[in-house]
Design an enzyme around this catalytic site. Structure first.
Site, PDB file in Angstrom:
ATOM      1  N   ILE A 144      35.656  48.209  41.962  1.00  0.00           N
ATOM      2  CA  ILE A 144      35.879  46.851  41.483  1.00  0.00           C
ATOM      3  C   ILE A 144      37.101  46.818  40.587  1.00  0.00           C
ATOM      4  O   ILE A 144      37.459  47.833  39.967  1.00  0.00           O
ATOM      5  CB  ILE A 144      34.612  46.310  40.773  1.00  0.00           C
ATOM      6  CG1 ILE A 144      34.672  44.783  40.589  1.00  0.00           C
ATOM      7  CG2 ILE A 144      34.357  47.047  39.460  1.00  0.00           C
ATOM      8  CD1 ILE A 144      33.332  44.159  40.242  1.00  0.00           C
ATOM      9  N   CYS A 145      37.748  45.657  40.541  1.00  0.00           N
ATOM     10  CA  CYS A 145      38.889  45.440  39.652  1.00  0.00           C
ATOM     11  C   CYS A 145      38.767  44.028  39.104  1.00  0.00           C
ATOM     12  O   CYS A 145      37.660  43.515  38.967  1.00  0.00           O
ATOM     13  CB  CYS A 145      40.209  45.680  40.386  1.00  0.00           C
ATOM     14  SG  CYS A 145      40.546  44.510  41.721  1.00  0.00           S
ATOM     15  N   ALA A 146      39.870  43.374  38.822  1.00  0.00           N
ATOM     16  CA  ALA A 146      39.824  42.013  38.288  1.00  0.00           C
ATOM     17  C   ALA A 146      39.477  40.996  39.367  1.00  0.00           C
ATOM     18  O   ALA A 146      38.592  40.170  39.190  1.00  0.00           O
ATOM     19  CB  ALA A 146      41.140  41.655  37.617  1.00  0.00           C
TER      20      ALA A 146
END
Length: 107
Positions: free
Chosen positions: A60-62
């Site tokens: 996951i990231c932004a």
């Protein structure tokens, strides 16, 4: 390489999914999915030994862009990597909880 939506991810997380957050440490500290390990994209190569090879690694990231790249990279190395579409911003927009601060990095 696979990509899942936030509902599928939430269900997997509830069952103990292994999650790495590839955002930078300051982004991670400001708010992250509970249980996600901070593994900035710039350090992903050095963290490979700390990632499980026997189960999926959710990335996951932004918003889903960095996680997609990281998951593709991990999949090319033979890992079962899954990118989380919508990222942490989407997670927060849906009213799901965020944890704050830093924790140990995957290594």
């Amino acid at each position: 390489m696979r990509e899942v939506n936030l509902d599928v991810f939430a269900a997997e997380l509830a069952h103990g999914a292994f999650v790495i957050d590839v955002r930078e440490t300051d982004e991670y500290a400001a708010g992250h999915v509970p249980g996600a390990l901070n593994t900035p994209l710039s350090t992903l190569g050095s963290a490979l030994g700390g990632l499980p090879g026997d189960r999926p690694v959710y990335v996951i990231c932004a918003s889903g862009n960095r996680s997609l790249w990281a998951a593709e990279h991990l999949a090319a190395l033979g890992m079962d990597a899954v990118s989380v579409a919508g990222g942490t911003a989407g997670w927060a927009r849906t009213g799901r909880p965020l944890a704050h601060g830093t924790t140990a990095r995957a290594a």
